[in-house]
Scaffold this motif. Structure first.
Motif, PDB file in Angstrom:
ATOM      1  N   ASP A 279       0.954  -1.112   0.119  1.00  0.00           N
ATOM      2  CA  ASP A 279       0.187  -0.006  -0.003  1.00  0.00           C
ATOM      3  C   ASP A 279       0.925   1.272  -0.081  1.00  0.00           C
ATOM      4  N   THR A 280       0.352   2.223   0.351  1.00  0.00           N
ATOM      5  CA  THR A 280       1.236   3.564   0.153  1.00  0.00           C
ATOM      6  C   THR A 280       1.261   4.249   1.636  1.00  0.00           C
ATOM      7  N   PRO A 281       2.260   3.650   2.375  1.00  0.00           N
ATOM      8  CA  PRO A 281       2.418   3.847   3.775  1.00  0.00           C
ATOM      9  C   PRO A 281       2.735   5.328   4.013  1.00  0.00           C
ATOM     10  N   GLY A 282       2.279   6.067   5.082  1.00  0.00           N
ATOM     11  CA  GLY A 282       2.728   7.542   5.231  1.00  0.00           C
ATOM     12  C   GLY A 282       1.841   8.443   3.950  1.00  0.00           C
ATOM     13  N   LEU A 283       0.913   8.139   3.169  1.00  0.00           N
ATOM     14  CA  LEU A 283       0.245   8.672   2.363  1.00  0.00           C
ATOM     15  C   LEU A 283      -1.186   8.444   2.563  1.00  0.00           C
ATOM     16  N   ASN A 284      -1.839   9.537   3.136  1.00  0.00           N
ATOM     17  CA  ASN A 284      -3.072   9.429   3.442  1.00  0.00           C
ATOM     18  C   ASN A 284      -4.049   9.994   2.323  1.00  0.00           C
ATOM     19  N   TRP A 285      -4.628   9.257   1.686  1.00  0.00           N
ATOM     20  CA  TRP A 285      -5.439  10.114   0.616  1.00  0.00           C
ATOM     21  C   TRP A 285      -6.739  10.462   0.873  1.00  0.00           C
ATOM     22  N   ASP A 286      -7.126  10.565   1.965  1.00  0.00           N
ATOM     23  CA  ASP A 286      -8.495  10.719   2.731  1.00  0.00           C
ATOM     24  C   ASP A 286      -8.599  12.205   3.121  1.00  0.00           C
ATOM     25  N   THR A 287      -8.863  12.793   1.762  1.00  0.00           N
ATOM     26  CA  THR A 287      -8.755  14.421   1.626  1.00  0.00           C
ATOM     27  C   THR A 287      -9.962  15.092   1.949  1.00  0.00           C
ATOM     28  N   HIS A 288     -10.624  15.086   3.163  1.00  0.00           N
ATOM     29  CA  HIS A 288     -11.796  15.854   3.628  1.00  0.00           C
ATOM     30  C   HIS A 288     -11.630  17.270   3.670  1.00  0.00           C
ATOM     31  N   PHE A 289     -10.500  17.720   4.166  1.00  0.00           N
ATOM     32  CA  PHE A 289     -10.138  18.965   4.456  1.00  0.00           C
ATOM     33  C   PHE A 289      -9.119  19.630   3.653  1.00  0.00           C
ATOM     34  N   ASN A 290      -9.403  20.667   3.016  1.00  0.00           N
ATOM     35  CA  ASN A 290      -8.135  21.584   2.531  1.00  0.00           C
ATOM     36  C   ASN A 290      -7.176  20.570   1.465  1.00  0.00           C
ATOM     37  N   GLN A 291      -8.088  20.072   0.561  1.00  0.00           N
ATOM     38  CA  GLN A 291      -7.486  19.087  -0.225  1.00  0.00           C
ATOM     39  C   GLN A 291      -6.283  19.788  -1.299  1.00  0.00           C
ATOM     40  N   GLY A 292      -6.759  21.022  -1.569  1.00  0.00           N
ATOM     41  CA  GLY A 292      -5.794  21.682  -2.207  1.00  0.00           C
ATOM     42  C   GLY A 292      -6.028  21.504  -3.669  1.00  0.00           C
ATOM     43  N   ASN A 293      -5.257  22.337  -4.915  1.00  0.00           N
ATOM     44  CA  ASN A 293      -5.520  22.074  -6.066  1.00  0.00           C
ATOM     45  C   ASN A 293      -4.290  21.821  -6.875  1.00  0.00           C
ATOM     46  N   SER A 294      -3.476  22.506  -7.611  1.00  0.00           N
ATOM     47  CA  SER A 294      -2.340  22.148  -8.270  1.00  0.00           C
ATOM     48  C   SER A 294      -1.120  22.015  -7.064  1.00  0.00           C
ATOM     49  N   ARG A 295      -1.420  22.661  -5.846  1.00  0.00           N
ATOM     50  CA  ARG A 295      -0.584  22.600  -4.821  1.00  0.00           C
ATOM     51  C   ARG A 295      -1.458  22.178  -3.696  1.00  0.00           C
ATOM     52  N   GLY A 296      -0.462  21.962  -2.694  1.00  0.00           N
ATOM     53  CA  GLY A 296      -1.546  21.504  -1.408  1.00  0.00           C
ATOM     54  C   GLY A 296      -1.272  20.147  -1.130  1.00  0.00           C
ATOM     55  N   GLN A 297      -2.243  19.693  -0.256  1.00  0.00           N
ATOM     56  CA  GLN A 297      -2.111  18.178   0.359  1.00  0.00           C
ATOM     57  C   GLN A 297      -2.086  17.290  -0.623  1.00  0.00           C
ATOM     58  N   LEU A 298      -3.146  17.361  -1.572  1.00  0.00           N
ATOM     59  CA  LEU A 298      -3.080  16.110  -2.705  1.00  0.00           C
ATOM     60  C   LEU A 298      -1.907  16.364  -3.413  1.00  0.00           C
ATOM     61  N   ALA A 299      -1.743  17.577  -3.737  1.00  0.00           N
ATOM     62  CA  ALA A 299      -0.449  17.519  -4.648  1.00  0.00           C
ATOM     63  C   ALA A 299       0.786  17.043  -4.055  1.00  0.00           C
ATOM     64  N   ASN A 300       0.990  17.426  -2.734  1.00  0.00           N
ATOM     65  CA  ASN A 300       2.220  16.578  -2.113  1.00  0.00           C
ATOM     66  C   ASN A 300       2.088  15.191  -2.050  1.00  0.00           C
ATOM     67  N   LEU A 301       0.843  14.725  -1.880  1.00  0.00           N
ATOM     68  CA  LEU A 301       0.879  13.238  -1.999  1.00  0.00           C
ATOM     69  C   LEU A 301       1.105  12.787  -3.169  1.00  0.00           C
ATOM     70  N   LEU A 302       0.550  13.305  -4.233  1.00  0.00           N
ATOM     71  CA  LEU A 302       0.861  12.833  -5.773  1.00  0.00           C
ATOM     72  C   LEU A 302       2.010  12.972  -6.198  1.00  0.00           C
ATOM     73  N   LEU A 303       2.838  13.621  -5.409  1.00  0.00           N
ATOM     74  CA  LEU A 303       4.255  14.101  -5.904  1.00  0.00           C
ATOM     75  C   LEU A 303       5.020  12.895  -5.437  1.00  0.00           C
ATOM     76  N   GLN A 304       4.770  12.470  -4.032  1.00  0.00           N
ATOM     77  CA  GLN A 304       5.579  11.087  -3.551  1.00  0.00           C
ATOM     78  C   GLN A 304       5.039  10.021  -4.473  1.00  0.00           C
ATOM     79  N   PHE A 305       3.737  10.003  -4.638  1.00  0.00           N
ATOM     80  CA  PHE A 305       3.323   8.809  -5.564  1.00  0.00           C
ATOM     81  C   PHE A 305       3.715   8.658  -6.978  1.00  0.00           C
ATOM     82  N   GLY A 306       3.958   9.749  -7.236  1.00  0.00           N
ATOM     83  CA  GLY A 306       4.463   9.780  -8.938  1.00  0.00           C
ATOM     84  C   GLY A 306       6.035   9.285  -8.892  1.00  0.00           C
TER      85      GLY A 306
END
Lengths: 422, 701
Positions: A279-306
């Motif tokens: 799985d993707t330890p340390g990466l919490n995809w459950d972005t209910h709050f302040n997910q962000g768009n091109s930047r921010g929370q999800l962007a950071n997660l995707l950066l590591q995933f990619g």
């Protein structure tokens, strides 16, 4: 074959004199030798499955920038249309684009080694992480009492007399539901832990255990015991840690990167790995709050995933001829952003399929649209591809699975339903 | 067998007579040296028999146990174990007294061990969220990262090149620390501590309790009626599940156990029945409210089968039905959610409501896994009908928000109640039995009656018990005899067990050490056999988890499978061997064994290695070990392999980056635990014990 084996034991650096390992029927090491391709058994195919637990927002991972509703429903979360600066989506086919954090995957797309399936997921409408992961791992949506995971059922239904203890490996602490079942599968969070752990006495005690378990072969315990030490010794000998990342690959320096690196090491070491899971330890995809768009929370997660995916593919190089990487997540997220600039639990999602044998450079699946009446239950991306059709296609075309009814009980798989990702 | 069933209408008296007959027979199996049986059929020696019983009815023999059972007599020991109330259990009681969660109600647990995420959201709504905590949370969620995201957020290929720069969105540890401080300041405790204490209670009782069979059955029924701690509210609901649902019913009527699980909030939550409502159930509106308010009041009062005491709360609080109060609670929660989500559209709200309706999960597992078995002769139609019967069996305030939203009802949080408003009151047909319309809660009760009396249930339960106590492959005739004991006794678990323990198969020589110990059994029996001490803490539980059996950690409702193939694989076996070494070497924090106590003459036992080895073979395996194992051990103690140098040993070790366990233990703690596994072994005695604990013989029972 027995010559190989004896040679190995002598050269393994572990003194075994006095504890002669006796005869054995189908030796693990013999099977290793057969499995490495030189013995004419054909090259071993490997499937690497990566589970994004927590439900990744597929709509921002693979941006439907051609659907105007995407922008009206996500006033603060939407990723801008392509060619509007370096924070905009990276266009794939004029309709879909990659999140800018996934730029490292664009070359894979261009080389047709990355395929995307969109609007894919489970027909069950549960929005519980727990249930949805359960359904995806057992591959029996709506049926909770399924005892085994789908990958384990694949292993059971395709018994391999040449199988090694490393046929199915999960780089996790405990065996995930996906791999639970009758067929042997190991969970190893660190390859170096796969040994007798007794400090300076380790070798001495291992010798003792080996000897105890070498007697009699008539039951599961003794058989497994012998098998275990062959595996331990083998792993020690080939020392997977010696396989440093190649081709300039840079894994993220976290647990996720470490898991991927070790999968790569097992593949390069030729231990007979057929099915890998992480799985993707340390990466919490459950972005209910302040997910962000091109930047921010999800962007950071995707950066590591990619970065992780890119490193794995880069590192494996030519091995990718025989490897397919499949990513999945239990469900997608609501199309509309919620009141806390995040997204809630939704329905269909997007998956990546990566490999040299993959029909890449294409987004598979029909796009259901994001208009009011097109949404599932009035809020979510609707489903146009059952995830089992993708699993089945990969199992059949890549791994060579034949007993599809065993792997997917209660579901009529059919090549006509395959999307053609491979 | 039909004859037997019919003939025993007046079963109580006759069954008693039959039992005494069986008891006489069994006595001859156990101790009587009946002349006809000697020589021809090999039998267990007396010591083997005692060990066998101590292993199968319990978690192995502590020092002195064999002698005690020999003095008491095996049959008396079994009789005692079948009546746990007759056994005083001060040591175990004292051990678990230090675990406060065990005596707390679910409502108290919610208040004392709140879910951090939920708590923070509630505090924010109430405007009570401390500034620093709010800021750290926002940082963690990536808001604060935005202003200066110009550098870190740009996603060019160059940026992704270096793994070094990819840190977590923000410093999680600081956030965690802030939450911890808030908990300490407000006298709260983190929820992972709750589950750790529950694990500890299971381990402590298994190790220390004199009521060994009771603990084996707690393990068995907990697994039969499996609930996963990782599913939402179940972490909080499991305390009551163990204490109020499983423990009081382990040896009573199966029907009572079944009812207890059916009404347990833990099961209702785990298998979603708490959400299962009649599709016709009214969805709101002021006019309906009044009507349902009255219904709810009545329903709340009548819906208390088996004296669950749910009516208690009605007199207090708002003086209304729980159904009404629950509805108020949900409405309040919804109102707050809308406050938080002002843009939430009508469609969205409808989307959320669309979830309401029948949920078949419990109904299906009830028949497939709890009673009839998968081939027990039910249809999908039966599943649907049973699901209708259980609509309205729900949980009041399942996640414990009432303490903040409606304090006057807070003590009811996380309790079962029947809500007639949500019940499908039409007629149903279940396995050919008509269940008349208007039955309310009685629908479900009737289903449980039908199921517990069903011959498929007798067979299914008999098979599972036979696999647990006798062999992985029970013969059909054995299963049939056990099943008929179940049927004869109207599903009395104690009588069914008695039938198992008195059957010749149970003590047949080829059943000796025929079962592979589960990881839990292995860990507990190792400590018991060595007369060790444990606090049952996370380090000990982590070993059980590593060997493959985290307590309350099985995700699927099937529970852990219980045959050799399921427990023995390369990864798990290696963990078993390492567990034995860690235990013998006192490398498990919170657990201690004193090997010196077994020294033959008071001085260091390493004086005579062979003697030491024999001594520990006697302690751990009653000296009953294959010549080959003995030979190997002898070789090991007389010609040990050279030790590795410190340096080469270190090369094999590395930092452990264990993934989050179920317990969410902080990473630092986990690493400490892991590092503790390594260490030099200075004593030959430790090596010998480690080898014996890892031997095939010790994996068996």
């Amino acid at each position: 074959m027995s010559i190989n084996r004896r040679f190995f034991l002598k050269s393994s650096g572990i003194a075994l004199a006095g504890f002669g390992l006796m005869q054995s029927a189908p030796s693990f090491l013999e099977r290793i030798a057969l499995a490495d391709g030189k013995a004419g058994s054909g090259r071993r195919k490997t499937l690497i499955t990566i589970f994004q637990r927590g439900a990744v927002d597929g709509l921002n991972m693979v941006v439907p920038h051609g659907d105007k509703n995407y922008y009206s429903l996500r006033p603060t979360l939407a990723v801008p249309q392509p060619k509007q600066g370096n924070e905009s989506a990276l266009d794939l086919d004029g309709f879909f684009g990659l999140h800018p954090s996934l730029g490292v995957l664009k070359p894979l797309w261009d080389a047709k080694r990355l395929a995307i399936v969109d609007a894919v997921g489970s027909p069950d409408n549960t929005r519980s992480h727990f249930d949805a992961q359960d359904y995806m791992e057992s591959a029996t949506p709506g049926v909770k009492s399924t005892r085994d995971g789908w990958l384990n059922r694949y292993l059971q239904s395709n018994p391999d007399t040449k199988a090694t203890p490393f046929r199915a490996v999960s780089m996790t602490q405990n065996l995930p539901r996906t791999l639970q079942g009758r067929a042997p599968a190991v969970a190893i969070s660190n390859l170096s832990d796969f040994t007798i752990q007794a400090g300076t006495s380790s070798a001495s005690l291992q010798g003792g255990f080996e000897s105890i378990y070498a007697q009699g072969v008539n039951d599961v315990l003794q058989g497994t015991g012998k098998e275990t030490f062959e595996a331990v010794n083998y792993l020690k000998k080939i020392n997977p840690a010696q396989f440093k990342p190649e081709n300039g690959a840079q894994y993220p320096r976290n647990q996720f990167g470490n898991a991927l690196l070790q999968i790569s090491q097992l593949i390069k070491a030729g231990v007979g790995l057929e099915v890998a899971f992480t799985d993707t330890p340390g990466l919490n995809w459950d972005t209910h709050f302040n997910q962000g768009n091109s930047r921010g929370q999800l962007a950071n997660l995707l950066l590591q995933f990619g970065a992780g995916l890119n490193a794995l593919v880069t590192d494996l190089g030519k091995h990718m001829d025989d490897v397919v990487i499949l990513t999945m997540s239990e469900f997608g997220r609501t199309v509309r952003e919620n009141g806390t600039r995040g997204t809630d639990h939704g329905h269909a999602n997007a998956m990546f399929v990566i490999g040299n044998s993959v029909g890449g450079g294409k987004v598979y699946g029909d796009w259901p649209g994001l208009g009011g009446d097109q949404l599932y239950e009035g809020r979510d991306l609707a489903l146009t591809t059952d995830f089992r059709d993708i699993f089945a296609e990969v199992a059949q075309k890549h791994l060579g699975s034949t007993k599809m009814d065993k792997v997917f009980p209660g579901y009529a798989t059919s090549t006509s339903k395959y999307r053609g990702v491979i | 067998m039909v004859f037997v069933m019919k003939a025993f209408k007046n079963f109580a008296r006759r069954a008693a007579a039959l039992f005494s007959l069986l008891a006489v027979l069994s006595a001859t199996f156990f101790v009587g040296a009946s002349a006809q049986q000697t020589k021809q059929k090999p039998r267990l020696s007396e010591d083997q028999l005692i060990l066998h019983v101590l292993n199968r009815l319990g978690f192995g023999a502590r020092p002195g146990d064999v002698e005690r059972v020999r003095a008491l007599g095996v049959e008396n020991y079994i009789k005692q174990q079948l009546n746990p109330a007759s056994i005083s259990d001060e040591v175990a009681d004292a051990k678990v007294r230090n675990l406060p969660v065990l005596s707390m109600s679910t409502a108290e647990l919610y208040a004392k061990y709140p879910n951090p995420g939920l708590l923070l959201r509630q505090l924010q709504r109430e405007g009570k969220l401390p500034e620093d905590l709010a800021q750290l949370r926002d940082e963690r969620n990536g808001i604060a990262a935005q202003p200066n995201a110009k550098d870190s957020g740009a996603m060019s290929k160059d940026d992704a090149k270096s793994g070094d720069e990819m840190k977590a969105p923000s410093d999680r540890s600081e956030y965690r620390r802030a939450i911890r401080d808030y908990y300490i300041k407000n006298n709260l405790r983190p929820p992972q501590q709750l589950i750790q204490e529950l694990h500890a209670s299971r381990i402590l009782r298994a190790v220390y309790s004199e009521r060994q069979l009771q603990e084996v059955l707690v393990d068995f029924w907990t697994n039969h009626f499996n609930v996963f701690a990782g599913k939402g509210a179940d972490r909080w609901l499991l305390v009551s599940y163990d204490r109020d649902t499983i423990r009081p019913h382990t040896m009573g009527k199966f029907r009572d156990l079944l009812l207890a699980t059916a009404q347990s909030p833990a099961m209702l939550f785990y298998l979603d029945n708490f959400q299962s409502v009649s599709p016709d159930a009214p969805q709101g509106g002021a006019r309906q409210n009044r009507r349902q308010f009255e219904q709810g009041q009545r329903g709340g009062l009548q819906g208390m089968p088996g004296g669950q005491g749910m009516g208690r709360g009605l007199g207090r609080g708002l003086g209304r039905g729980l159904g009404q109060a629950d509805r108020d609670l949900r409405q309040e929660a919804r109102r707050r959610e809308q406050q938080d989500n002002p843009e939430m559209s009508k469609e969205q709200q409808q989307g959320q409501r669309a979830k309401r309706g029948i949920n078949e999960n419990y109904a299906r597992e009830l028949m497939e896994l709890h009673t009839l078995g998968v081939d027990g002769g039910y249809t999908q139609k039966d599943v649907q009908e049973v699901a209708r019967c259980f609509t309205g069996w729900t949980i009041f305030d399942p996640r414990g928000i009432s303490s903040r939203v409606a304090p006057q009802m807070a003590d009811q949080a996380g309790k079962f109640y029947f809500n007639p408003r949500l019940h499908d009151d039409g007629e149903k047909l279940v396995l050919g039995h008509k269940i008349p319309a208007g039955g309310g809660i009685n629908d479900g009760l009737m289903v449980l009656d039908i199921l517990s009396k069903h011959p498929s249930t007798a067979k299914f339960i008999a098979t599972k018990l036979a696999v647990k106590f006798v062999t992985d492959n029970p013969s059909p005739s054995l299963v049939e005899r056990i099943a008929s004991a179940y049927t004869r006794s109207d599903g009395d678990i104690r009588e069914t067990l008695r039938a198992i323990f008195t059957t010749p198969e149970f003590i047949a020589p080829d059943m000796y050490r025929a079962k592979i110990k589960t990881p839990f059994e292995l860990a507990v029996s190792a400590v018991r056999t060595l007369g060790g001490e444990t606090n049952g803490g996370p380090a000990f539980h982590q070993w059980i988890a590593r060997m493959g059996e985290p307590i309350y950690g099985y995700q699927a409702p099937t529970g852990y499978p219980d045959t050799a193939e399921d427990w023995v694989n390369t990864g798990a076996l290696l963990e078993r061997l390492n567990f034995g070494l860690a235990l013998a070497n006192n490398r498990i924090p919170g657990t201690r064994v004193n090997l010196d106590r077994f020294a033959t003459d008071g001085k260091s036992a390493s004086a005579d290695k062979t003697q030491t080895m024999e001594r520990f073979l006697a302690v751990l395996l009653q000296g009953d070990v294959s010549p080959n194992t003995r030979q190997t051990l002898l070789k090991q103690v007389s010609e040990p392999l050279p030790e590795m140098t410190e340096k080469s040993a270190k090369a094999g070790a590395m930092d452990d980056e264990d993934e989050a366990l179920l317990t969410d233990a902080p990473p630092r703690g986990r690493r400490e635990l892991a590092r503790a596994d390594f260490g030099p072994i200075n004593s030959e005695m430790v090596k010998i014990v480690g080898l014996i604990l890892g031997s095939p013989e010790f994996q068996r029972q």
